[in-house]
Design an enzyme around this catalytic site. Sequence first.
Site, short mmCIF file in Angstrom:
data_model
loop_
_atom_site.label_atom_id
_atom_site.label_comp_id
_atom_site.label_asym_id
_atom_site.label_seq_id
_atom_site.Cartn_x
_atom_site.Cartn_y
_atom_site.Cartn_z
CG HIS A 120 51.64 42.36 41.24
ND1 HIS A 120 50.75 43.13 41.95
CD2 HIS A 120 51.17 41.10 41.29
CE1 HIS A 120 49.77 42.37 42.41
NE2 HIS A 120 50.01 41.12 42.02
CE LYS A 133 40.84 38.09 43.97
NZ LYS A 133 42.19 38.54 43.61
NE ARG A 190 52.10 36.30 47.80
CZ ARG A 190 50.86 36.65 48.00
NH1 ARG A 190 50.57 37.89 48.31
NH2 ARG A 190 49.88 35.78 47.93
CB SER A 208 46.52 42.99 45.74
OG SER A 208 47.41 43.13 44.66
#
Length: 153
Positions: free
Chosen positions: A17, A41, A90, A130
């Site tokens: 990030h 989540k 990514r 994360s």
Amino acid sequence: MRIAVFPGSFDPITLGHFDIVERAYPLFDKIIIAIGHNSKKNYMFSLEKRKEFIKKTFKDYDKIEVDHFEGLTIDYCKSKKVKFILRGLRNPADFEFEKAIAQTNRRLSHDDKIETIFLLTSSGKSFISSSIVREIINYNGEYELLVPPAVKI
């Protein structure tokens, strides 16, 4: 004024990030790091803790604002009159997922014409997520290698 929203859960913020924000920093007049709430989540860190990590990480960056929101990112952008969404990629799977969201957001933005700007994560950070960091934390591993120094548990 060129303002971008960098949305995410940032649970916690990672060096990936940080890489995206640092590289986007000269491109925009302001970047709003917007912590979104995802009802699906279960977060490891509270909203306040995530905000604290981000604010400390970017304390020397005068064009960074930290905020939070609920609901759709596109609605948040409209409420802030922001024309750009910043996203990091990514890998190819990220691209396919993010492309669908970007196209949907473009459609939902109607006349506001909100564009998504993609930056590729630097190669040395492209493996960081994360969820990997949270797993390392759960097993008392060296999470510090993957997050900014402000992230302390």
